[in-house]
Design a protein around this motif. Structure first.
Motif, PDB file in Angstrom:
ATOM      1  N   ASP A  76      -3.848   5.400  14.200  1.00  0.00           N
ATOM      2  CA  ASP A  76      -3.980   7.530  13.680  1.00  0.00           C
ATOM      3  C   ASP A  76      -3.218   7.922  11.748  1.00  0.00           C
ATOM      4  O   ASP A  76      -3.308   8.330  12.166  1.00  0.00           O
ATOM      5  N   ALA A  77      -3.635   6.643  11.340  1.00  0.00           N
ATOM      6  CA  ALA A  77      -3.447   6.360   9.822  1.00  0.00           C
ATOM      7  C   ALA A  77      -3.874   4.742   9.175  1.00  0.00           C
ATOM      8  O   ALA A  77      -4.202   3.892  10.059  1.00  0.00           O
ATOM      9  N   SER A  78      -4.398   5.011   7.734  1.00  0.00           N
ATOM     10  CA  SER A  78      -4.515   3.855   7.023  1.00  0.00           C
ATOM     11  C   SER A  78      -4.433   3.640   5.485  1.00  0.00           C
ATOM     12  O   SER A  78      -4.387   5.134   5.036  1.00  0.00           O
ATOM     13  N   ILE A  79      -4.639   3.230   5.360  1.00  0.00           N
ATOM     14  CA  ILE A  79      -4.167   2.963   3.128  1.00  0.00           C
ATOM     15  C   ILE A  79      -4.671   1.613   2.988  1.00  0.00           C
ATOM     16  O   ILE A  79      -4.957  -0.053   4.006  1.00  0.00           O
ATOM     17  N   TRP A 128      -7.614  -1.100 -10.047  1.00  0.00           N
ATOM     18  CA  TRP A 128      -6.502  -0.869  -8.775  1.00  0.00           C
ATOM     19  C   TRP A 128      -6.541   0.821  -8.136  1.00  0.00           C
ATOM     20  O   TRP A 128      -6.697   0.890  -9.003  1.00  0.00           O
ATOM     21  N   ALA A 129      -6.621   0.528  -6.871  1.00  0.00           N
ATOM     22  CA  ALA A 129      -6.069   1.622  -6.307  1.00  0.00           C
ATOM     23  C   ALA A 129      -5.621   1.700  -5.047  1.00  0.00           C
ATOM     24  O   ALA A 129      -6.422   0.854  -3.988  1.00  0.00           O
ATOM     25  N   VAL A 130      -5.013   2.411  -4.545  1.00  0.00           N
ATOM     26  CA  VAL A 130      -4.246   2.498  -3.389  1.00  0.00           C
ATOM     27  C   VAL A 130      -5.153   3.808  -2.563  1.00  0.00           C
ATOM     28  O   VAL A 130      -4.347   5.197  -3.678  1.00  0.00           O
ATOM     29  N   LEU A 131      -5.369   4.137  -1.716  1.00  0.00           N
ATOM     30  CA  LEU A 131      -6.452   5.203  -1.292  1.00  0.00           C
ATOM     31  C   LEU A 131      -5.525   5.491   0.193  1.00  0.00           C
ATOM     32  O   LEU A 131      -5.620   4.785   1.180  1.00  0.00           O
ATOM     33  N   GLY A 132      -5.910   6.518   0.416  1.00  0.00           N
ATOM     34  CA  GLY A 132      -4.633   7.261   1.869  1.00  0.00           C
ATOM     35  C   GLY A 132      -6.181   7.437   2.842  1.00  0.00           C
ATOM     36  O   GLY A 132      -7.579   7.816   2.076  1.00  0.00           O
ATOM     37  N   GLY A 133      -6.397   7.197   3.559  1.00  0.00           N
ATOM     38  CA  GLY A 133      -7.676   7.863   4.821  1.00  0.00           C
ATOM     39  C   GLY A 133      -7.466   8.813   5.186  1.00  0.00           C
ATOM     40  O   GLY A 133      -6.697   9.839   4.968  1.00  0.00           O
ATOM     41  N   ALA A 138     -12.994 -10.048  -6.728  1.00  0.00           N
ATOM     42  CA  ALA A 138     -12.426  -7.991  -6.148  1.00  0.00           C
ATOM     43  C   ALA A 138     -12.424  -8.993  -4.222  1.00  0.00           C
ATOM     44  O   ALA A 138     -12.492  -9.358  -3.982  1.00  0.00           O
ATOM     45  N   ILE A 139     -11.579  -7.128  -3.884  1.00  0.00           N
ATOM     46  CA  ILE A 139     -11.046  -7.529  -2.981  1.00  0.00           C
ATOM     47  C   ILE A 139     -10.627  -6.018  -2.109  1.00  0.00           C
ATOM     48  O   ILE A 139     -10.061  -5.264  -3.456  1.00  0.00           O
ATOM     49  N   VAL A 140     -10.685  -5.903  -1.205  1.00  0.00           N
ATOM     50  CA  VAL A 140     -10.422  -4.329  -0.176  1.00  0.00           C
ATOM     51  C   VAL A 140      -9.929  -4.594   1.027  1.00  0.00           C
ATOM     52  O   VAL A 140      -9.950  -5.501   1.165  1.00  0.00           O
ATOM     53  N   LEU A 141      -8.473  -4.560   0.990  1.00  0.00           N
ATOM     54  CA  LEU A 141      -7.348  -4.257   2.218  1.00  0.00           C
ATOM     55  C   LEU A 141      -7.390  -3.230   3.222  1.00  0.00           C
ATOM     56  O   LEU A 141      -7.734  -1.893   2.124  1.00  0.00           O
ATOM     57  N   ARG A 142      -7.837  -2.827   4.120  1.00  0.00           N
ATOM     58  CA  ARG A 142      -6.480  -1.858   4.755  1.00  0.00           C
ATOM     59  C   ARG A 142      -6.491  -2.289   5.899  1.00  0.00           C
ATOM     60  O   ARG A 142      -6.471  -2.548   6.751  1.00  0.00           O
ATOM     61  N   THR A 143      -5.133  -1.295   5.723  1.00  0.00           N
ATOM     62  CA  THR A 143      -3.814  -1.704   6.471  1.00  0.00           C
ATOM     63  C   THR A 143      -3.895  -0.524   7.525  1.00  0.00           C
ATOM     64  O   THR A 143      -3.783   0.842   6.780  1.00  0.00           O
ATOM     65  N   ALA A 144      -3.875  -0.393   8.333  1.00  0.00           N
ATOM     66  CA  ALA A 144      -3.849   0.167   9.409  1.00  0.00           C
ATOM     67  C   ALA A 144      -3.809   0.853  10.850  1.00  0.00           C
ATOM     68  O   ALA A 144      -2.836  -0.438  11.164  1.00  0.00           O
ATOM     69  N   THR A 145      -2.734   1.832  11.750  1.00  0.00           N
ATOM     70  CA  THR A 145      -3.141   1.961  12.513  1.00  0.00           C
ATOM     71  C   THR A 145      -4.300   2.651  13.502  1.00  0.00           C
ATOM     72  O   THR A 145      -4.983   2.591  12.357  1.00  0.00           O
TER      73      THR A 145
END
Length: 431
Positions: free
Chosen positions: A382-385, A426-431, A373-380
């Motif tokens: 002002d925003a994140s996924i 799996w999931a893609v989540l919005g911040g 399992a893994i959780v990735l957070r891609t962000a600036t």
């Protein structure tokens, strides 16, 4: 990046190997060449738009002896595919739909049957194009049919500039530089600025399998290189049940962003299909990573349909991953459930990427990682996924990293600061 190449910031490619895609014979002789095979690619352009992609990256289309990389004429469309008019129509049809077109430039070597090489053997001035090792003609990675060009030669620089200029004038948008890792960066640093003087919009991505990606980009003046390290981290991490390998690849990937935006992929014409590498049920996991980390992503034609194919090290060993495609895209109703699922997921994830264009250059943090399992957070700022993946057979609870909604996923439930994933969810989540 110059303003003229700003379009590449939002580019997402559909990668096609034209000879295989159109059913052209690879090793067998063809008495007459049926015209207009390139039109079979044109018939898929609406499919590209429906995927949400906006570029087609074409494999070799120039005259060659067999598989396209043993070129015999860089200024002529392969007669097995058609002629200049067929390419003009394909480019025009793509541009009408807002689709950019990338061509495959095989500038490391040519085929042994290339007229210039044959003339060089007879002592002609064309000998200036070719490299000699100890008096013997150099070949590419032991392939006797592929004769290496001499990249220290002014004649080779002039040839490549001429070829790039010719096809950019006809309307293409850029070049993939085949086997760029075998070509001195100094050569590209002579060629590419000269081409950009005439075509400032042109974008160049080099095929680089190994080496110092950032140093190669800086020294060569290329815009990007192929991100094989991330590809390997994705499929090995999933296939081997060791997502720590993905974590390592993500870290190295992030380091590259200070220099350039990598060309990212989970499949291409040279590797085993992603559905065969990790299993069709886990293809969405690979696509979720591809579409939520930085880069210029590409989908290899057929991967969005869950196509299978294993590359083998033998003559014809690429055929399984370069098959003929139907004359027109299959309807969803005609697809088996696994293919229909992967197509739907691909569209969802490309849509997420399209709605969040900042992902192209955003950095990714690994919030949590285990073998399965893994959780990735891609962000600036002002925003994140957040991308949460489970490849194991047990339900898992993972940190949601401040995400507040599920944008795409399967077997996922968001409760407060926790995302619950079903086995292989799996999931893609919005911040």
């Amino acid at each position: 990046m110059a303003d003229e190449r700003a379009w590449a910031e939002s580019a997402m490619w559909w990668h096609v190997y034209p000879l295989g895609f159109t059913g052209a014979p690879i090793r067998e002789a063809e008495a007459t060449h049926p015209p207009h095979r390139l039109a079979r690619i044109e018939a898929w352009l609406d499919h590209v738009v429906e995927l949400g992609l906006n570029g087609i990256a074409l494999g070799p289309i120039f005259a060659s002896s067999t598989h396209g990389y043993d070129t015999t004429d860089l200024l002529r469309v392969d007669p097995r595919l058609g002629d200049d008019g067929d390419l003009d129509r394909l480019v025009a049809a793509a541009h009408e739909r807002g689709i950019r077109v990338l061509l495959d430039g095989v500038f490391n070597h040519v085929g042994r049957e290339h007229p210039a090489f044959q003339a060089a053997l007879d002592g002609g001035p064309e000998a200036a194009l070719f490299r000699l090792d100890g008096g013997e003609v150099a070949v590419f990675e032991g392939h006797e049919a592929l004769v290496a060009l001499d990249h220290s030669s002014d004649a080779t620089v002039d040839l490549v500039v001429e070829v790039m200029d010719r096809w950019l004038q006809r309307g293409i948008d850029g070049w993939r530089l085949d086997a760029a890792y075998s070509v001195p960066s100094a050569f590209w640093a002579r060629v590419l600025p000269a081409v950009r003087e005439r075509h400032p919009h042109a974008w160049f991505v080099g095929e680089v399998i190994h080496g110092d990606y950032a140093e190669i980009v800086q020294a060569s003046t290329m815009d990007a290189v192929t991100q094989y390290e991330l590809w390997q981290g994705i499929w090995h991490g999933i296939a081997d049940g060791n997502l720590f390998e993905l974590e390592h690849a993500i870290g190295r990937h992030d380091d590259l962003l200070a220099t350039f935006v990598p060309y990212t992929f989970v499949g291409n014409h040279d590797v085993t299909r992603i559905a065969s590498a990790i299993g069709p049920d886990l293809v969405p996991h690979a696509l979720a990573i591809l579409m939520t980390v930085a880069g210029t992503p590409a989908i290899y034609a057929g991967d969005e349909l869950g196509m299978l194919g294993i590359k083998e090290e033998r003559v014809g060993g690429d055929d399984a991953v370069r098959p003929e495609m139907p004359a027109t895209p299959p309807s969803v109703d005609a697809l088996d459930p696994a293919a229909a699922r992967i197509l739907d997921v691909t569209r969802q994830l490309v849509a997420v990427r399209r709605r969040h264009p900042w992902l192209t250059r955003a950095h990714t943090d690994v919030v949590a990682v285990a073998n399965g399992a893994i959780v990735l957070r891609t962000a600036t700022v002002d925003a994140s996924i957040v991308t949460a993946l489970s490849i194991g057979d047990e339900q898992v609870r993972l940190p949601a990293a401040d995400a507040r909604e599920v944008l795409a996923g399967e077997g996922a439930t968001l409760e407060g600061d926790v995302v619950h994933l079903a086995p292989r969810g799996w999931a893609v989540l919005g911040g």
